[in-house]
Design a protein around this motif. Structure first.
Motif, mmCIF file in Angstrom:
data_model
loop_
_atom_site.group_PDB
_atom_site.id
_atom_site.type_symbol
_atom_site.label_atom_id
_atom_site.label_comp_id
_atom_site.label_asym_id
_atom_site.label_seq_id
_atom_site.Cartn_x
_atom_site.Cartn_y
_atom_site.Cartn_z
ATOM 1 N N ALA A 132 0.828 -1.210 0.000
ATOM 2 C CA ALA A 132 0.000 0.000 0.000
ATOM 3 C C ALA A 132 0.861 1.259 0.000
ATOM 4 C CB ALA A 132 -0.941 -0.009 1.199
ATOM 5 N N ALA A 133 1.910 1.278 0.804
ATOM 6 C CA ALA A 133 2.798 2.443 0.849
ATOM 7 C C ALA A 133 3.479 2.647 -0.503
ATOM 8 C CB ALA A 133 3.838 2.273 1.958
ATOM 9 N N PHE A 134 3.913 1.566 -1.120
ATOM 10 C CA PHE A 134 4.562 1.649 -2.431
ATOM 11 C C PHE A 134 3.571 2.131 -3.487
ATOM 12 C CE2 PHE A 134 6.124 -0.071 -6.447
ATOM 13 C CZ PHE A 134 7.453 0.318 -6.418
ATOM 14 N N ALA A 135 2.351 1.608 -3.470
ATOM 15 C CA ALA A 135 1.324 2.010 -4.440
ATOM 16 C C ALA A 135 1.007 3.500 -4.306
ATOM 17 C CB ALA A 135 0.060 1.178 -4.255
ATOM 18 N N ARG A 136 0.925 3.992 -3.082
ATOM 19 C CA ARG A 136 0.686 5.432 -2.877
ATOM 20 C C ARG A 136 1.843 6.255 -3.429
ATOM 21 N NH1 ARG A 136 -1.266 3.659 1.958
ATOM 22 N NH2 ARG A 136 0.674 4.129 3.037
ATOM 23 N N ARG A 137 3.060 5.833 -3.125
ATOM 24 C CA ARG A 137 4.251 6.577 -3.555
ATOM 25 C C ARG A 137 4.323 6.690 -5.077
ATOM 26 N NH1 ARG A 137 10.563 4.963 -2.691
ATOM 27 N NH2 ARG A 137 11.390 6.840 -3.639
ATOM 28 N N TYR A 138 3.970 5.606 -5.774
ATOM 29 C CA TYR A 138 4.061 5.588 -7.226
ATOM 30 C C TYR A 138 2.714 5.834 -7.919
ATOM 31 C CZ TYR A 138 8.911 4.340 -6.996
ATOM 32 O OH TYR A 138 10.276 4.379 -6.759
ATOM 33 N N ARG A 139 1.714 6.182 -7.114
ATOM 34 C CA ARG A 139 0.368 6.507 -7.622
ATOM 35 C C ARG A 139 -0.193 5.395 -8.515
ATOM 36 N NH1 ARG A 139 2.325 12.459 -8.563
ATOM 37 N NH2 ARG A 139 1.874 13.267 -6.497
ATOM 38 N N LEU A 140 -0.058 4.169 -8.036
ATOM 39 C CA LEU A 140 -0.550 3.021 -8.785
ATOM 40 C C LEU A 140 -2.049 2.858 -8.572
ATOM 41 C CD1 LEU A 140 2.258 0.436 -7.946
ATOM 42 C CD2 LEU A 140 2.140 2.050 -9.855
ATOM 43 N N GLN A 141 -2.735 2.496 -9.636
ATOM 44 C CA GLN A 141 -4.184 2.290 -9.578
ATOM 45 C C GLN A 141 -4.485 0.807 -9.762
ATOM 46 O OE1 GLN A 141 -5.838 4.703 -12.683
ATOM 47 N NE2 GLN A 141 -5.274 6.605 -11.712
ATOM 48 N N ASN A 142 -5.575 0.349 -9.155
ATOM 49 C CA ASN A 142 -6.094 -1.004 -9.356
ATOM 50 C C ASN A 142 -5.064 -2.091 -9.047
ATOM 51 O OD1 ASN A 142 -8.503 0.178 -10.356
ATOM 52 N ND2 ASN A 142 -7.506 0.422 -12.333
ATOM 53 N N VAL A 143 -4.328 -1.941 -7.963
ATOM 54 C CA VAL A 143 -3.286 -2.906 -7.604
ATOM 55 C C VAL A 143 -3.911 -4.196 -7.072
ATOM 56 C CG1 VAL A 143 -1.323 -3.353 -6.077
ATOM 57 C CG2 VAL A 143 -1.630 -1.094 -7.095
ATOM 58 N N ALA A 144 -3.428 -5.325 -7.586
ATOM 59 C CA ALA A 144 -3.794 -6.635 -7.049
ATOM 60 C C ALA A 144 -2.655 -7.079 -6.138
ATOM 61 C CB ALA A 144 -4.003 -7.631 -8.176
ATOM 62 N N LEU A 145 -2.998 -7.519 -4.973
ATOM 63 C CA LEU A 145 -2.011 -7.937 -3.990
ATOM 64 C C LEU A 145 -1.913 -9.460 -3.996
ATOM 65 C CD1 LEU A 145 -0.132 -7.097 -1.655
ATOM 66 C CD2 LEU A 145 -2.111 -7.256 -0.141
ATOM 67 N N ASP A 146 -0.699 -9.960 -4.143
ATOM 68 C CA ASP A 146 -0.423 -11.403 -4.140
ATOM 69 C C ASP A 146 0.639 -11.674 -3.067
ATOM 70 O OD1 ASP A 146 -0.232 -14.096 -4.763
ATOM 71 O OD2 ASP A 146 1.036 -13.759 -6.511
ATOM 72 N N PRO A 147 0.247 -11.605 -1.785
ATOM 73 C CA PRO A 147 1.233 -11.694 -0.705
ATOM 74 C C PRO A 147 1.946 -13.039 -0.626
ATOM 75 C CG PRO A 147 -0.982 -11.801 0.185
ATOM 76 C CD PRO A 147 -1.116 -11.486 -1.280
ATOM 77 N N ASN A 148 1.330 -14.099 -1.120
ATOM 78 C CA ASN A 148 1.949 -15.428 -1.062
ATOM 79 C C ASN A 148 2.723 -15.759 -2.327
ATOM 80 O OD1 ASN A 148 0.807 -15.874 1.498
ATOM 81 N ND2 ASN A 148 -1.108 -16.488 0.539
ATOM 82 N N ASP A 149 2.772 -14.813 -3.267
ATOM 83 C CA ASP A 149 3.505 -15.008 -4.520
ATOM 84 C C ASP A 149 3.010 -16.255 -5.264
ATOM 85 O OD1 ASP A 149 5.297 -14.429 -6.517
ATOM 86 O OD2 ASP A 149 7.070 -15.072 -5.413
ATOM 87 N N SER A 150 1.704 -16.458 -5.242
ATOM 88 C CA SER A 150 1.129 -17.653 -5.869
ATOM 89 C C SER A 150 0.755 -17.439 -7.334
ATOM 90 C CB SER A 150 -0.101 -18.116 -5.083
ATOM 91 O OG SER A 150 -1.068 -17.084 -5.015
ATOM 92 N N ALA A 151 0.638 -16.202 -7.790
ATOM 93 C CA ALA A 151 0.235 -15.938 -9.181
ATOM 94 C C ALA A 151 1.397 -16.070 -10.162
ATOM 95 C CB ALA A 151 -0.389 -14.553 -9.303
ATOM 96 N N ARG A 152 2.589 -15.741 -9.729
ATOM 97 C CA ARG A 152 3.740 -15.795 -10.658
ATOM 98 C C ARG A 152 3.910 -17.155 -11.320
ATOM 99 N NH1 ARG A 152 9.247 -13.026 -9.185
ATOM 100 N NH2 ARG A 152 9.356 -14.739 -7.744
ATOM 101 N N PRO A 153 3.854 -18.261 -10.585
ATOM 102 C CA PRO A 153 4.013 -19.563 -11.254
ATOM 103 C C PRO A 153 2.910 -19.856 -12.277
ATOM 104 C CG PRO A 153 4.244 -19.794 -8.869
ATOM 105 C CD PRO A 153 3.789 -18.399 -9.136
ATOM 106 N N LEU A 154 1.724 -19.342 -12.044
ATOM 107 C CA LEU A 154 0.621 -19.567 -12.982
ATOM 108 C C LEU A 154 0.900 -18.966 -14.351
ATOM 109 C CD1 LEU A 154 -2.397 -18.826 -10.628
ATOM 110 C CD2 LEU A 154 -1.566 -21.073 -11.370
#
Length: 140
Positions: free
Chosen positions: A60-82
């Protein structure tokens, strides 16, 4: 990160760009502003930054700093292998019917051109953000 679950199927009918990144990734910090600027100029495409492997507070702090919109959070890093994402940043392009059509790994200073080309290739009805020229024959 607003609490709703992001589903790729919900984006059918639009070209989808999944932009995998992490706050510790230096090349991501250079490419993300380019991708976000392109996204704002092309509302006909869906661009989803995917923060991988980080806690919500860091993301969230990073998204605010870079003004990112519509961020999906993948805290377990499970999407990358897919999506067979190995390095960061990586953008995965999914066409309007849900098929993966391209994947770009690493920092690309010309990412906006690549995204515009993909959008016009995979959704010809979408505006590319470029002026259209009308060809006329002289003397008629």
């Amino acid at each position: 990160m607003d609490g709703d679950t992001f589903r790729i199927a919900d984006e059918r009918g639009r070209v989808l760009f999944l932009d995998f990144y992490a706050s510790w990734c230096e090349p991501c910090k250079l490419e993300l502003p380019l991708v976000e600027a392109w996204s704002r100029a092309h509302p006909d495409a869906a661009v989803v930054p995917v923060d991988v492997g980080e806690e919500r507070s860091i993301a969230a702090a990073f998204a605010r700093r870079y003004r990112l919109q519509n961020v999906a959070l993948d805290p377990n890093d499970s999407a990358r292998p897919l999506f067979a994402v190995e390095g960061l940043p990586t953008i995965v392009v999914i066409d309007r019917t849900g098929f993966i059509r391209a994947k770009w790994e690493g920092l690309n200073p010309a990412i906006a051109v690549a995204m515009s080309n993909a959008l016009s290739s995979f959704d010809p009805s979408a505006s590319s953000g470029q002026a259209k020229l009308k060809m006329t024959r002289s003397g008629r």
